[in-house]
Scaffold this active site. Sequence first.
Site, PDB file in Angstrom:
ATOM      1  N   ASN A 272      -0.193   0.027   6.029  1.00  0.00           N
ATOM      2  CA  ASN A 272       0.683  -0.905   5.139  1.00  0.00           C
ATOM      3  C   ASN A 272       1.200  -1.886   5.755  1.00  0.00           C
ATOM      4  O   ASN A 272       1.845  -1.709   6.780  1.00  0.00           O
ATOM      5  CB  ASN A 272       1.658   0.036   4.684  1.00  0.00           C
ATOM      6  CG  ASN A 272       2.429  -0.710   3.645  1.00  0.00           C
ATOM      7  OD1 ASN A 272       1.980  -1.839   2.746  1.00  0.00           O
ATOM      8  ND2 ASN A 272       3.617  -0.412   3.313  1.00  0.00           N
ATOM      9  N   GLY A 273       0.969  -3.083   5.215  1.00  0.00           N
ATOM     10  CA  GLY A 273       1.650  -4.335   5.992  1.00  0.00           C
ATOM     11  C   GLY A 273       0.640  -5.258   6.346  1.00  0.00           C
ATOM     12  O   GLY A 273      -0.437  -5.172   5.980  1.00  0.00           O
TER      13      GLY A 273
ATOM     14  N   CYS B  77       0.713  -1.270  -0.104  1.00  0.00           N
ATOM     15  CA  CYS B  77      -0.066   0.104   0.023  1.00  0.00           C
ATOM     16  C   CYS B  77       0.844   1.382   0.037  1.00  0.00           C
ATOM     17  O   CYS B  77       1.994   1.285   0.394  1.00  0.00           O
ATOM     18  CB  CYS B  77      -0.904   0.007   1.156  1.00  0.00           C
ATOM     19  SG  CYS B  77      -1.859  -1.489   1.388  1.00  0.00           S
TER      20      CYS B  77
ATOM     21  N   ARG C 188       1.918   1.330  -5.809  1.00  0.00           N
ATOM     22  CA  ARG C 188       2.243   0.496  -5.037  1.00  0.00           C
ATOM     23  C   ARG C 188       0.723  -0.149  -4.673  1.00  0.00           C
ATOM     24  O   ARG C 188       0.993  -1.228  -3.959  1.00  0.00           O
ATOM     25  CB  ARG C 188       2.438   1.389  -3.654  1.00  0.00           C
ATOM     26  CG  ARG C 188       3.991   2.327  -3.635  1.00  0.00           C
ATOM     27  CD  ARG C 188       4.069   2.578  -2.389  1.00  0.00           C
ATOM     28  NE  ARG C 188       4.271   1.935  -1.243  1.00  0.00           N
ATOM     29  CZ  ARG C 188       5.206   1.356  -0.543  1.00  0.00           C
ATOM     30  NH1 ARG C 188       6.329   1.477  -1.502  1.00  0.00           N
ATOM     31  NH2 ARG C 188       5.197   0.555   0.209  1.00  0.00           N
TER      32      ARG C 188
ATOM     33  N   LYS D 274       1.892  -6.603 -19.726  1.00  0.00           N
ATOM     34  CA  LYS D 274       2.124  -7.191 -18.585  1.00  0.00           C
ATOM     35  C   LYS D 274       1.179  -8.256 -18.183  1.00  0.00           C
ATOM     36  O   LYS D 274       1.435  -9.125 -17.536  1.00  0.00           O
ATOM     37  CB  LYS D 274       2.096  -6.015 -17.496  1.00  0.00           C
ATOM     38  CG  LYS D 274       2.378  -6.228 -16.082  1.00  0.00           C
ATOM     39  CD  LYS D 274       3.845  -6.648 -16.070  1.00  0.00           C
ATOM     40  CE  LYS D 274       4.007  -7.153 -14.497  1.00  0.00           C
ATOM     41  NZ  LYS D 274       5.249  -7.833 -14.740  1.00  0.00           N
TER      42      LYS D 274
ATOM     43  N   TRP E  11      -3.202  -2.124  -1.632  1.00  0.00           N
ATOM     44  CA  TRP E  11      -2.882  -3.436  -2.229  1.00  0.00           C
ATOM     45  C   TRP E  11      -3.234  -4.483  -1.353  1.00  0.00           C
ATOM     46  O   TRP E  11      -2.681  -4.777  -0.347  1.00  0.00           O
ATOM     47  CB  TRP E  11      -1.223  -3.427  -2.577  1.00  0.00           C
ATOM     48  CG  TRP E  11      -1.036  -4.556  -3.608  1.00  0.00           C
ATOM     49  CD1 TRP E  11      -1.327  -4.596  -4.954  1.00  0.00           C
ATOM     50  CD2 TRP E  11      -0.668  -5.855  -2.964  1.00  0.00           C
ATOM     51  NE1 TRP E  11      -0.637  -5.627  -5.457  1.00  0.00           N
ATOM     52  CE2 TRP E  11      -0.482  -6.479  -4.451  1.00  0.00           C
ATOM     53  CE3 TRP E  11      -0.055  -6.363  -2.133  1.00  0.00           C
ATOM     54  CZ2 TRP E  11      -0.036  -7.899  -4.617  1.00  0.00           C
ATOM     55  CZ3 TRP E  11       0.331  -7.630  -2.092  1.00  0.00           C
ATOM     56  CH2 TRP E  11       0.212  -8.452  -3.319  1.00  0.00           C
TER      57      TRP E  11
ATOM     58  N   HIS F  58      24.025 -33.241 -26.886  1.00  0.00           N
ATOM     59  CA  HIS F  58      23.207 -34.050 -27.831  1.00  0.00           C
ATOM     60  C   HIS F  58      22.666 -33.131 -29.005  1.00  0.00           C
ATOM     61  O   HIS F  58      21.823 -33.457 -29.421  1.00  0.00           O
ATOM     62  CB  HIS F  58      22.072 -34.507 -27.083  1.00  0.00           C
ATOM     63  CG  HIS F  58      22.328 -35.460 -25.831  1.00  0.00           C
ATOM     64  ND1 HIS F  58      22.853 -36.557 -26.014  1.00  0.00           N
ATOM     65  CD2 HIS F  58      22.281 -35.184 -24.597  1.00  0.00           C
ATOM     66  CE1 HIS F  58      23.109 -37.306 -25.060  1.00  0.00           C
ATOM     67  NE2 HIS F  58      22.831 -36.343 -24.083  1.00  0.00           N
TER      68      HIS F  58
ATOM     69  N   GLU G  82      13.163 -11.224 -23.997  1.00  0.00           N
ATOM     70  CA  GLU G  82      12.193 -10.054 -23.916  1.00  0.00           C
ATOM     71  C   GLU G  82      12.712  -8.642 -23.739  1.00  0.00           C
ATOM     72  O   GLU G  82      12.188  -7.703 -24.352  1.00  0.00           O
ATOM     73  CB  GLU G  82      11.318 -10.511 -22.740  1.00  0.00           C
ATOM     74  CG  GLU G  82      11.631 -10.464 -21.556  1.00  0.00           C
ATOM     75  CD  GLU G  82      10.518 -10.742 -20.494  1.00  0.00           C
ATOM     76  OE1 GLU G  82      10.611 -10.992 -19.316  1.00  0.00           O
ATOM     77  OE2 GLU G  82       9.309 -10.542 -20.840  1.00  0.00           O
TER      78      GLU G  82
ATOM     79  N   GLU H 235      14.979 -19.156 -17.204  1.00  0.00           N
ATOM     80  CA  GLU H 235      14.463 -17.763 -17.048  1.00  0.00           C
ATOM     81  C   GLU H 235      15.660 -16.851 -17.352  1.00  0.00           C
ATOM     82  O   GLU H 235      15.243 -15.829 -17.880  1.00  0.00           O
ATOM     83  CB  GLU H 235      14.264 -17.810 -15.487  1.00  0.00           C
ATOM     84  CG  GLU H 235      13.834 -16.444 -14.663  1.00  0.00           C
ATOM     85  CD  GLU H 235      12.489 -15.755 -15.329  1.00  0.00           C
ATOM     86  OE1 GLU H 235      11.839 -16.551 -15.903  1.00  0.00           O
ATOM     87  OE2 GLU H 235      12.247 -14.746 -15.173  1.00  0.00           O
TER      88      GLU H 235
ATOM     89  N   LYS I 106      14.587 -13.594 -20.030  1.00  0.00           N
ATOM     90  CA  LYS I 106      14.881 -12.450 -19.602  1.00  0.00           C
ATOM     91  C   LYS I 106      15.555 -11.590 -20.798  1.00  0.00           C
ATOM     92  O   LYS I 106      15.093 -10.400 -21.032  1.00  0.00           O
ATOM     93  CB  LYS I 106      15.647 -12.090 -18.316  1.00  0.00           C
ATOM     94  CG  LYS I 106      14.827 -12.420 -17.083  1.00  0.00           C
ATOM     95  CD  LYS I 106      13.841 -11.313 -16.783  1.00  0.00           C
ATOM     96  CE  LYS I 106      12.589 -11.520 -16.072  1.00  0.00           C
ATOM     97  NZ  LYS I 106      11.620 -12.638 -16.819  1.00  0.00           N
TER      98      LYS I 106
HETATM   99  C1  AGP Z   1       7.956 -12.598 -17.642  1.00  0.00           C
HETATM  100  O1  AGP Z   1       9.057 -11.752 -17.727  1.00  0.00           O
HETATM  101  C2  AGP Z   1       7.125 -12.329 -18.765  1.00  0.00           C
HETATM  102  N1  AGP Z   1       6.343 -11.050 -18.415  1.00  0.00           N
HETATM  103  C3  AGP Z   1       6.106 -13.317 -18.894  1.00  0.00           C
HETATM  104  O2  AGP Z   1       6.667 -14.631 -19.243  1.00  0.00           O
HETATM  105  C4  AGP Z   1       4.879 -13.484 -17.704  1.00  0.00           C
HETATM  106  O3  AGP Z   1       5.454 -14.611 -16.684  1.00  0.00           O
HETATM  107  C5  AGP Z   1       3.829 -14.500 -18.167  1.00  0.00           C
HETATM  108  O4  AGP Z   1       3.218 -13.952 -19.099  1.00  0.00           O
HETATM  109  C6  AGP Z   1       2.925 -15.088 -17.284  1.00  0.00           C
HETATM  110  O5  AGP Z   1       2.264 -13.847 -16.583  1.00  0.00           O
HETATM  111  P1  AGP Z   1       1.390 -14.077 -15.369  1.00  0.00           P
HETATM  112  O6  AGP Z   1       2.496 -14.649 -14.368  1.00  0.00           O
HETATM  113  O7  AGP Z   1       0.738 -12.885 -14.961  1.00  0.00           O
HETATM  114  O8  AGP Z   1       0.246 -15.278 -15.507  1.00  0.00           O
END
Ligand code: AGP
Length: 627
Positions: free
Chosen positions: A104-105, A2, A27, A622, A78, A519, A503, A496, A500
């Site tokens: 907050n918390g 929050c 936040r 997002k 939040w 392989h 993307e 991962e 990163k």
């Molecule tokens: C990761 O950096 C991405 N933004 C993407 O892979 C993300 O994790 C994926 O779209 C899943 O999203 P979610 O966790 O909101 O379901």
Amino acid sequence: MCGIVGYVGNRPALSIVIDGLRRLEYRGYDSAGVAIIDNGLVKTEKKAGKLANLEKALAERGDDGIGAGATGIGHTRWATHGGPTDRNAHPHLSDDGRVAVIHNGIIENFARLRTELEATGVEFRSDTDTECAAHLLAAEMRALREAGAEDGPALLAEGMRRVANRLEGAFTLLAVDVEVPGAVVAARRNSPLVVGRGNGENFLASDVSAFIEHTREAIELGQDQVVLITPAGIEITGFDGAPATGKEFHVDWDLSAAEKGGYEYFMLKEIAEQPQAIADTLLGRLSERGEIILDEVRLTDQDLRDVDKVFIVACGTSYHAGMVAKYAIEHWVRIPCEVELASEFRYRDPILDRSTLVIVISQSGETMDTLMALRHAKEQKARVLAICNSNGSTIPRESDAVLYTHGGPEIAVASTKAFLTQLVACYLIGLHLAQIRGVMYADEVAAVVEKLRATPDSLRSLLGRMEDVRALGRDLRTASTVLFIGRHVGFPVALEGALKLKELAYMHAEGFAAGELKHGPISLIDEGTPVVCVVPSPAGRGVMRDKVVSNIQEVRARGARTIVIAEEGDEDVRQFADHLITVPQTPTLLAPLMTTVPLQVLACEIAAARGHDVDQPRNLAKSVTVE
Ligand code: AGP
């Protein structure tokens, strides 16, 4: 989590508080609310949803509706305890209507306090933990007055100290009392709070961005401190009443930087927030004896004992968290656990029934692929448990149970703190299953829990020495391909790291299981190809570590430039590393909480060096709400 703002001075508080909230909305935006002391009244307005909803409600009231009082507090929420509704929005008023509180918390002992207050006749009007603090503050102040104390700022501060001493958990609390106009009091434990020192006016906020347009002189409060602000001064004490001081500092960021807490990108800020995000996700989930308490999980212990198979279903980074979870769950719980991409799950007709537990993982809680997989699992009568960072979103709403990660809002499209908090949630679920199924002894669970509790501090120390990684990132900006290898939990970390980089830096990057390279993919290695190698801890799993070292030698022999991520103290590995990045010692299964972090920093730095928009990479969103 929050956002909190407090103001006391000589100007109408409302617009100052609302402007502050606008800068803190990152936040949380489940609800927003304000309380203004005006003409002997405490006037509040609060609304579920974004700040715009509150502003609309205030506009409908007209200026006179909430008044022009010069003392006010505001909150953007939040949600943790209680859904994101008007009634759960802050501020919360005490039963006598005198005191308004924002928070907050998480107040961990709120259930006990609520029962105690209800026994004295207090009626609660929300599902929040915060409301306890409002009633308690009013009660403590009443008791002080009955004992002869006079109303005034000193009484408000003493009341707050008494409340703070009764609370467990993490909290920043701000309160105003209608009978004490011209004062705002706050208490802080394990949750951010800064004071802004103005001229004839003073400010309180979760971070300086809320007041930076009014003053750049700030004070950071210490742990377990209470601060009282009036137009004339700032008085800080410990929870014991002893005079205390905060750390004074001058803010020299501009406003846009301040919203990012002084970081260049939200992603860097979110990377830095990870120790706190882990601590917050653990908060309230561990008993004093180290047992796991998952009270938001609405499945009975018997339901969980009946589970004979676990599926973890997710996308992208969340899928990688699921891959790590598989190792932990199978090792601790000894039941089969499969991990599946949500977009593939229902199309292959997986075998599901009542005794299958499907764990869906999603930061946003809105990812359509994951949602459709969840619905399919429910149609097949499987039990669905969601791990989610967004309170009240669709995925947790449609699941049988939910374990929220307390990572706070993640603004950058690339997931960082959400990933680490998802890992923590997965570990908690694994340990919980092992505990209630009697597969692990209590002292074994407690030992893992102790290690988990140590991770925020280890991570802080790791984050403190990322300069070399950033320099390496700048150096790698012209690479045409970067490969990542890892074994066991290091494999999803490699995936991962590659994700990163793809993307953010729009580079060819791939993650491999280290043993699989020979392989086929090893033919990708050319002179100077950067290969990031995630090395397991030599402690306990020495054989696995030695195998990865062999794989490093294989790629080195073919000209690779090796960037080795290894545990501190693993000196032998140094000879195989063109660049060595060491991470604090951590048990093997928990190691991704450390080893992932340099890869996040690396990707961020390479992307920035290539001139890309780190927070909003091209073609991405997002929350992906299409299949
Ligand atoms: C990761 O950096 C991405 N933004 C993407 O892979 C993300 O994790 C994926 O779209 C899943 O999203 P979610 O966790 O909101 O379901």
